[in-house]
Scaffold this motif. Structure first.
Motif, PDB file in Angstrom:
ATOM      1  N   LEU A  19       6.930 -15.191  51.724  1.00  0.00           N
ATOM      2  CA  LEU A  19       6.689 -13.851  51.221  1.00  0.00           C
ATOM      3  C   LEU A  19       5.419 -13.308  51.870  1.00  0.00           C
ATOM      4  O   LEU A  19       4.398 -13.994  51.919  1.00  0.00           O
ATOM      5  CB  LEU A  19       6.530 -13.865  49.698  1.00  0.00           C
ATOM      6  CG  LEU A  19       6.271 -12.521  49.038  1.00  0.00           C
ATOM      7  CD1 LEU A  19       7.461 -11.577  49.218  1.00  0.00           C
ATOM      8  CD2 LEU A  19       5.969 -12.717  47.557  1.00  0.00           C
ATOM      9  N   ASN A  55      11.938 -18.694  52.989  1.00  0.00           N
ATOM     10  CA  ASN A  55      11.215 -18.966  51.743  1.00  0.00           C
ATOM     11  C   ASN A  55       9.791 -18.427  51.765  1.00  0.00           C
ATOM     12  O   ASN A  55       8.956 -18.859  50.970  1.00  0.00           O
ATOM     13  CB  ASN A  55      11.192 -20.474  51.472  1.00  0.00           C
ATOM     14  CG  ASN A  55      12.572 -20.998  51.152  1.00  0.00           C
ATOM     15  OD1 ASN A  55      13.360 -20.315  50.502  1.00  0.00           O
ATOM     16  ND2 ASN A  55      12.879 -22.196  51.609  1.00  0.00           N
ATOM     17  N   TYR A  57      10.371 -11.288  42.619  1.00  0.00           N
ATOM     18  CA  TYR A  57      10.181 -12.563  43.278  1.00  0.00           C
ATOM     19  C   TYR A  57      10.454 -13.658  42.253  1.00  0.00           C
ATOM     20  O   TYR A  57       9.791 -13.699  41.204  1.00  0.00           O
ATOM     21  CB  TYR A  57       8.754 -12.666  43.833  1.00  0.00           C
ATOM     22  CG  TYR A  57       8.517 -13.922  44.633  1.00  0.00           C
ATOM     23  CD1 TYR A  57       8.996 -14.038  45.928  1.00  0.00           C
ATOM     24  CD2 TYR A  57       7.812 -14.978  44.092  1.00  0.00           C
ATOM     25  CE1 TYR A  57       8.777 -15.185  46.663  1.00  0.00           C
ATOM     26  CE2 TYR A  57       7.583 -16.131  44.821  1.00  0.00           C
ATOM     27  CZ  TYR A  57       8.070 -16.231  46.113  1.00  0.00           C
ATOM     28  OH  TYR A  57       7.851 -17.366  46.840  1.00  0.00           O
ATOM     29  N   ARG A  82      10.173 -10.411  52.937  1.00  0.00           N
ATOM     30  CA  ARG A  82      10.590 -11.801  52.710  1.00  0.00           C
ATOM     31  C   ARG A  82      11.341 -12.297  53.929  1.00  0.00           C
ATOM     32  O   ARG A  82      12.107 -11.556  54.550  1.00  0.00           O
ATOM     33  CB  ARG A  82      11.515 -11.901  51.501  1.00  0.00           C
ATOM     34  CG  ARG A  82      10.777 -11.836  50.194  1.00  0.00           C
ATOM     35  CD  ARG A  82      11.699 -12.059  49.032  1.00  0.00           C
ATOM     36  NE  ARG A  82      11.814 -13.488  48.775  1.00  0.00           N
ATOM     37  CZ  ARG A  82      12.257 -14.001  47.651  1.00  0.00           C
ATOM     38  NH1 ARG A  82      12.655 -13.214  46.678  1.00  0.00           N
ATOM     39  NH2 ARG A  82      12.321 -15.300  47.483  1.00  0.00           N
TER      40      ARG A  82
END
Length: 175
Positions: free
Chosen positions: A81, A79, A1, A76
């Motif tokens: 997570l 934008n 990430y 994901r």
């Protein structure tokens, strides 16, 4: 990430069974932790606390209740997570929950995650799907897909009747 490797997994706080929690850690490389593990989830919501073990298992040393958060899988989207995880006992009403990264702070800070107050994926007896768990995700062309295991009936438990299921899924307008 964002250029940093992470691992997420389920485990016990100590050396004995009784509660499985979700941990995260930074990695130096794909096989070496970079620091200590950090607990980011434990089965603390009412819908995650179905884990009474059968009496015959208790005779073999299992505790009377096993609470479960396990099988974490990163997901994901744009934008955002997420971590999708399995909750409850696979011999009862196994289902999947969701942790959402708040978008600020370190991923290894428990305060950087929020837990959905309800499960995000549950059994669908009308479709012959009981105890769904261990979600995985992939994309083909313009479609997102989910793979998970589930039972063909309500009483199959954690045994060898669990089979893979694959289905498309979509995203809510808020992501």
């Amino acid at each position: 990430y964002n250029g940093q490797l992470y691992a997420a997994w389920s485990g016990w706080e100590g050396p004995t069974n009784g509660r499985q929690d979700i941990y995260i850690a930074k990695l130096k490389n794909p096989w070496t932790l970079d620091g200590d593990r950090v607990k980011i989830s434990q089965p603390d919501l009412p819908w995650e606390q179905h884990g009474a073990t059968p009496v015959e298992w208790q005779k073999n040393g299992e505790p009377p209740v096993i609470l479960v958060n396990e099988g974490p899988e990163f997901l994901r989207h744009d934008n955002k997570l997420f971590i999708v995880y399995s909750a409850n006992a696979c011999w009862l009403d196994y289902c999947m929950g969701l942790l959402t990264y708040t978008g600020t702070g370190d991923l290894t800070d428990p305060k950087s995650w929020t837990k959905s107050q309800q499960p995000v994926f549950t059994q669908a007896p009308e479709n012959g799907v009981w105890a769904p768990g261990h979600g995985g995700f992939f994309r083909s062309a313009n479609q997102d897909w989910m793979i998970y295991h589930a039972n063909p009936s309500a009483t199959d438990g954690c045994g060898n009747k669990r089979a893979p299921h694959i289905q498309p899924f979509t995203w809510n307008a808020d992501g």
